[in-house]
Design an enzyme around this catalytic site. Structure first.
Site, PDB file in Angstrom:
ATOM      1  N   ASN A 192      66.493  38.533  57.836  1.00  0.00           N
ATOM      2  CA  ASN A 192      67.599  39.197  58.549  1.00  0.00           C
ATOM      3  C   ASN A 192      67.172  39.653  59.944  1.00  0.00           C
ATOM      4  O   ASN A 192      67.601  40.703  60.429  1.00  0.00           O
ATOM      5  CB  ASN A 192      68.129  40.379  57.730  1.00  0.00           C
ATOM      6  N   GLU A 203      68.624  35.692  46.806  1.00  0.00           N
ATOM      7  CA  GLU A 203      69.987  35.919  46.285  1.00  0.00           C
ATOM      8  C   GLU A 203      70.300  34.993  45.111  1.00  0.00           C
ATOM      9  O   GLU A 203      71.346  34.338  45.058  1.00  0.00           O
ATOM     10  CB  GLU A 203      71.044  35.757  47.387  1.00  0.00           C
ATOM     11  N   ASP A 253      64.484  35.329  53.716  1.00  0.00           N
ATOM     12  CA  ASP A 253      65.564  35.720  54.618  1.00  0.00           C
ATOM     13  C   ASP A 253      65.156  37.076  55.193  1.00  0.00           C
ATOM     14  O   ASP A 253      65.231  38.092  54.512  1.00  0.00           O
ATOM     15  CB  ASP A 253      66.874  35.812  53.842  1.00  0.00           C
TER      16      ASP A 253
END
Length: 597
Positions: free
Chosen positions: A490, A338, A488
């Site tokens: 998730n 991100e 990441d």
């Protein structure tokens, strides 16, 4: 001209009008056109009457990616006292496959509805479209009309006439950051345009104490507020252009006045830095960081963070904390998720340039945030850096044919997977101090809480690709090849994705809403383990608290020397959730030291 027929009412009577020629006389006065019918007198704003006044423009364009076209123009009507009774931008949208007659009829309906809502009943709404004063046939396809270049196109409605510009540049969306600081350069956000060349556009900045009187202060895409802008509002006027045309201006005003930046406080990551005061000196050891730093697309622009001040959410504030935190870990490999493109290009990369080589890949090739790998150039040479977008390649890349055969059986899986822009970044490094090659994989899997099967499929695609790179370097290199898989994911430790990555295989069945049963069997050759274990929290928000981030290492080639403990939950909960004034992201950085076995 072809004039569409509508009814005009006065004193409860209906009078049918078929041609403008029914008017008894036309009186021109100071650009105002008065048209008198037998039963009705209407005064409208004349945009074009001979040489009295210059035509305004209407824009007719195809909307890319939506198979639609739109007609946009400013409607302005005055009454007999020259008072504005209607002033609105009209936007009529139709399918590209519709005909001109349909577009004009739709436009008339929109204008008629506006008039009715304002209780204006004495205006006959009629439209026409001409080229060189010749009426355009109503059955011509809208797309065909737009695609064939032509000049002298005139659109008429009521008694306004407009010069029609085809596919003119257009700013569809533009916004300013919610928080703007003195001496911190920034740029517009949510920039969305069509038929526009950014390098040719005009960007004009203004400031104002009261939001009414404006003074011009700049003329570039980016702007760096000075002390003279403190406590003032900012306004940006953008005039979109391309090589052939100029589009309508787009104006946006800041929500709040320019502020002074708060001092960076002491943060919990300062305590974590006590474990990483210096770079590793052992040539057989490396330090890795994996960190989702929270894109500005989802932080400052989100509406769900109410416990935190706007300044603490602003990227100008958070980027200082992020840089300070990253530098304090003295790492050899830094994998970030991100990462906003402009933050990478204009802040992180220049600040880390002396020690690190920065590599950035946009999410899905298009989105303005993505994956970044910073590499300590004193420890590694970069042999290769590339990206694979799962949804783009799953159907066509032979590496993924096993996965494609599976998802073809289920439209839900296929449509969801191919729609996502989820990416894998691959960076291949050669150690300067040892006979070792490291393949560093960095990813950010699909976020939706009910999409565990999609994440499993994405992990399978990623590992098929990693394995292909691994086999290639094993063939061509005389050095040992190892793999690190960071990101990441998730995925909590009890998820199918975590099970698959750490066990090397996964077997189960998937059943969709249509009760289609799909057997799922995935495997990969690596012996992965999580270097930082499975901490209770790596993501701590109002809506979710849990472990989603991992640094997976190949146990055959690496061993864990140490890892930096994560903060206690009491620190995370002190300000309700993350991010906040002392935590710049909603995730926590993972930091570990690995040694080659």
């Amino acid at each position: 001209m072809l004039v569409r027929k509508r009814y005009s009412a006065r004193r409860g009577r209906c009078v049918r009008r078929s041609r403008l020629m029914e008017s008894e006389f036309v009186k021109r006065k100071s650009g105002i056109l008065s048209i008198s019918w037998t039963h009705t007198t209407v005064v409208v704003n004349a945009i074009t009457i001979g040489k009295l006044i210059k035509m305004e423009k209407a824009h007719l364009r195809k909307l890319r990616h939506s198979n639609q076209c739109e007609l946009v123009f400013p409607l302005r009507i005055l009454n007999e006292n020259l008072e504005v009774i209607v002033e609105a931008e009209i936007r009529a949208v139709r399918s590209c496959t519709d005909v001109i007659e349909s577009l004009l009829a739709h436009t008339e309906r929109k204008v008629t509805k506006i008039l009715r809502t304002r209780n204006i009943q004495n205006i006959n709404v009629q439209t026409s479209l001409t080229v060189n004063d010749i009426n355009v046939k109503g059955d011509i396809n809208c797309k065909d009309f737009i695609d064939n270049p032509k000049k002298n196109i005139v659109f008429s409605i009521i008694n306004q006439q407009f010069e029609v510009v085809l596919n003119a540049p257009l700013i569809q969306e533009l916004a300013l950051p919610k928080t703007i600081h003195v001496n911190y350069e920034f740029q517009p956000i949510k920039c969305k345009s069509i038929y526009t060349d950014k390098d040719l556009c005009d960007f004009i900045w203004y400031s104002s104490l009261d939001g009414q009187s404006w003074v011009e202060i700049g003329n570039k895409f980016k702007y760096k507020p000075t002390i003279n802008d403190l406590n003032k509002y900012l306004k940006l006027k953008c005039v979109p252009k391309n090589r052939d045309e100029e589009g309508p201006p787009f104006v946006v005003v800041s929500q709040s006045t320019v502020l002074e930046m708060s001092q960076v406080p002491v943060c919990p990551f300062d305590d974590r830095h006590t474990y990483t005061k210096t770079f590793l000196t052992d040539k057989k050891q490396i330090r890795i960081v994996s960190y989702n730093i929270l894109s500005n697309l989802y932080a400052e622009n989100g509406n769900d963070v109410t416990y935190c001040s706007p300044q603490a959410l602003s990227i100008d504030y958070r980027k200082q904390l992020i840089l300070k935190e990253i530098l304090g870990y003295n790492a050899d490999i830094i994998c970030l998720q991100e990462v906003d493109l402009h933050i990478f290009s204009w802040y992180l990369k220049p600040k880390l340039l002396k020690m690190y080589k920065g590599l950035f890949h946009r999410k899905g090739y298009k989105i303005s945030e993505g994956l970044t790998c910073f590499v300590n150039v004193e420890r590694f040479n970069v042999l290769e850096s590339n990206q694979v977008v799962f949804g783009n390649e799953v159907e066509t890349n032979p590496l993924f044919k096993r996965t494609w055969r599976l998802i073809q059986k289920c439209d839900i899986l296929k449509d969801t997977l191919t729609r996502q822009k989820t990416s894998l970044q691959i960076t291949v490094l050669q150690s300067r101090n040892a006979n070792e090659i490291v393949i560093v994989a960095n990813t950010h899997l699909y976020y939706h809480s009910k999409a565990s099967q999609i994440r499993l499929l994405q992990a399978s695609i990623a590992l098929d690709y990693i394995n292909d790179v691994y086999k290639r370097y094993n063939r061509i290199s005389k050095y040992r090849v190892s793999v690190l898989f960071c990101g990441d994911f998730n995925s909590v430790p009890s998820s199918p994705t975590y099970e698959f990555i750490t066990n090397g295989n996964f077997k189960n069945v998937f059943q969709d809403d249509n009760e289609t049963v799909i057997p799922m069997h995935f495997n990969h050759p690596f012996q992965f383990a999580s270097a930082c274990g499975t901490p209770e929290y790596t993501n701590y928000t109002v809506d979710f608290k849990g472990c989603l981030d991992y640094i997976f290492y190949d146990k055959n080639n690496f061993k864990v020397i140490d890892y930096v403990p994560l903060p206690e939950e009491s620190l995370l909960a002190e300000r309700t959730a993350l991010p906040n004034e002392v935590f710049p992201s909603d995730h926590l950085a993972l930091v570990c030291d690995l040694g080659w076995t």
